[in-house]
Scaffold this motif. Structure first.
Motif, short mmCIF file in Angstrom:
data_model
loop_
_atom_site.label_atom_id
_atom_site.label_comp_id
_atom_site.label_asym_id
_atom_site.label_seq_id
_atom_site.Cartn_x
_atom_site.Cartn_y
_atom_site.Cartn_z
N ALA A 71 13.15 3.98 40.22
CA ALA A 71 13.05 2.62 40.76
C ALA A 71 11.88 2.53 41.73
N TRP A 72 11.36 1.32 41.87
CA TRP A 72 10.26 1.07 42.79
C TRP A 72 9.06 2.00 42.54
N ALA A 73 8.73 2.22 41.27
CA ALA A 73 7.67 3.17 40.93
C ALA A 73 6.33 2.76 41.51
N TRP A 74 5.95 1.51 41.30
CA TRP A 74 4.65 1.06 41.79
C TRP A 74 4.63 0.99 43.31
N ARG A 75 5.70 0.48 43.89
CA ARG A 75 5.73 0.33 45.35
C ARG A 75 5.65 1.68 46.04
N SER A 76 6.42 2.64 45.56
CA SER A 76 6.41 3.97 46.17
C SER A 76 5.06 4.65 46.01
N SER A 77 4.46 4.52 44.83
CA SER A 77 3.18 5.18 44.58
C SER A 77 2.06 4.58 45.41
N LEU A 78 2.01 3.27 45.45
CA LEU A 78 0.98 2.62 46.26
C LEU A 78 1.16 2.94 47.74
N ALA A 79 2.41 2.98 48.20
CA ALA A 79 2.67 3.27 49.61
C ALA A 79 2.24 4.69 49.97
N GLU A 80 2.55 5.66 49.12
CA GLU A 80 2.21 7.04 49.41
C GLU A 80 0.69 7.24 49.46
N VAL A 81 0.02 6.74 48.43
CA VAL A 81 -1.43 6.92 48.37
C VAL A 81 -2.11 6.12 49.48
N GLY A 82 -1.68 4.89 49.69
CA GLY A 82 -2.30 4.06 50.72
C GLY A 82 -2.09 4.61 52.11
N LEU A 83 -0.92 5.18 52.37
CA LEU A 83 -0.62 5.75 53.68
C LEU A 83 -1.58 6.89 54.00
N VAL A 84 -1.76 7.79 53.04
CA VAL A 84 -2.63 8.95 53.27
C VAL A 84 -4.10 8.54 53.31
N TYR A 85 -4.52 7.75 52.31
CA TYR A 85 -5.94 7.40 52.20
C TYR A 85 -6.39 6.49 53.34
N GLY A 86 -5.48 5.69 53.85
CA GLY A 86 -5.86 4.78 54.91
C GLY A 86 -5.73 5.35 56.31
N THR A 87 -5.04 6.49 56.44
CA THR A 87 -4.80 7.06 57.76
C THR A 87 -5.67 8.28 58.06
N VAL A 88 -5.79 9.19 57.10
CA VAL A 88 -6.53 10.44 57.35
C VAL A 88 -7.97 10.19 57.78
N PRO A 89 -8.75 9.35 57.08
CA PRO A 89 -10.14 9.12 57.54
C PRO A 89 -10.21 8.52 58.94
N MET A 90 -9.25 7.65 59.29
CA MET A 90 -9.28 7.04 60.60
C MET A 90 -8.99 8.06 61.69
N VAL A 91 -8.05 8.97 61.42
CA VAL A 91 -7.76 10.03 62.38
C VAL A 91 -8.96 10.96 62.50
N TRP A 92 -9.64 11.21 61.38
CA TRP A 92 -10.87 12.02 61.41
C TRP A 92 -11.88 11.42 62.38
N LEU A 93 -12.01 10.11 62.35
CA LEU A 93 -12.97 9.44 63.23
C LEU A 93 -12.59 9.64 64.70
N THR A 94 -11.30 9.53 64.99
CA THR A 94 -10.88 9.63 66.39
C THR A 94 -11.02 11.05 66.94
N LEU A 95 -11.07 12.04 66.05
CA LEU A 95 -11.18 13.43 66.49
C LEU A 95 -12.59 13.99 66.37
N GLN A 96 -13.55 13.13 66.10
CA GLN A 96 -14.93 13.61 66.05
C GLN A 96 -15.42 13.95 67.46
N PRO A 97 -16.04 15.11 67.63
CA PRO A 97 -16.48 15.51 68.97
C PRO A 97 -17.69 14.71 69.45
N GLY A 98 -17.76 14.50 70.76
CA GLY A 98 -18.92 13.87 71.37
C GLY A 98 -20.01 14.88 71.65
#
Length: 217
Positions: A71-98
């Motif tokens: 059940a909820w195949a599309w919703r679960s798949s989009l949520a999992e991929v979107g969560l990782v793809y949308g969060t990891v790069p942003m966290v990478w930016l916040t942890l870039q050294p000055g």
């Protein structure tokens, strides 16, 4: 309306930073790490360019789940991929050294709203987006997170971990309470934008018919 506002807000931020994004394009497309992934604009550019890949991955996951009768195949798949793809790069930016990373000691700002006035529109918009994908997709995927207070706590907790990491690893960044507040607010706003879907997912277990107990002879 909330989804439309979120899309318009994201489009506005991208419009403001379109110049810096295009400036990093030569370094990124030539495969150079320096000038691309060690900047703020390079990962954002590659994140936008690479959007077809997570879309393909979400389609593959959804197809496998549908074939298995989940059940909820599309919703679960989009949520999992979107969560990782949308969060990891942003966290990478916040942890870039000055420039003074490893030399300049960690700095802390614990007075609320002091740093907020110096962030500017781009800074506030960027901080709102750091955990926006987390707030948008996490309650769609995990029914236990389908409430605004829990998303607020999740966004604040994740942001606090990032700020602590900036301080501990001496990344020449200011660990500010305002960053935590804006990051958490971004997660909550994104969660409200997806509430139409995650509220439905949260009600599913409660709406399943309960077995009728057999009557004793």
């Amino acid at each position: 309306m909330l989804v439309s506002l979120a899309i318009l807000g994201l489009a506005g931020v991208l419009f403001l930073v379109r110049g810096p994004l295009l400036m990093t394009a030569p370094a990124c497309f030539s495969g150079r790490w320096h000038g691309c992934y060690d900047t703020f604009n390079g990962p954002l550019l590659m994140m936008l360019v690479g959007l077809p890949l997570p879309a393909l991955l979400a389609w593959a996951l959804a197809s496998l789940r549908r074939a298995a009768g989940a059940a909820w195949a599309w919703r679960s798949s989009l949520a999992e991929v979107g969560l990782v793809y949308g969060t990891v790069p942003m966290v990478w930016l916040t942890l870039q050294p000055g420039p003074g990373a490893g030399v300049v000691p960690g700095r802390v700002s614990l007075v609320p709203l002091v740093d907020l006035v110096t962030m500017g529109p781009i800074g506030i918009g960027g901080n709102l987006l750091v955990f926006a994908a987390l707030g948008f997709f996490a309650p769609m995927r995990f029914a236990a997170l389908a409430s605004v207070p829990r998303i607020l706590a999740l966004g604040a907790g994740c942001s606090l971990l990032v700020e602590v990491a900036q301080y501990v690893f001496q990344l020449d960044r200011v660990s500010s309470v305002d960053d935590v507040l804006v990051n958490a607010a971004g997660a909550v706003l994104a969660a409200l934008a997806s509430r139409r879907w995650w509220r439905t997912a949260a009600r599913v277990p409660a709406e399943r018919p309960q077995p009728v107990p057999a009557l004793a002879d």
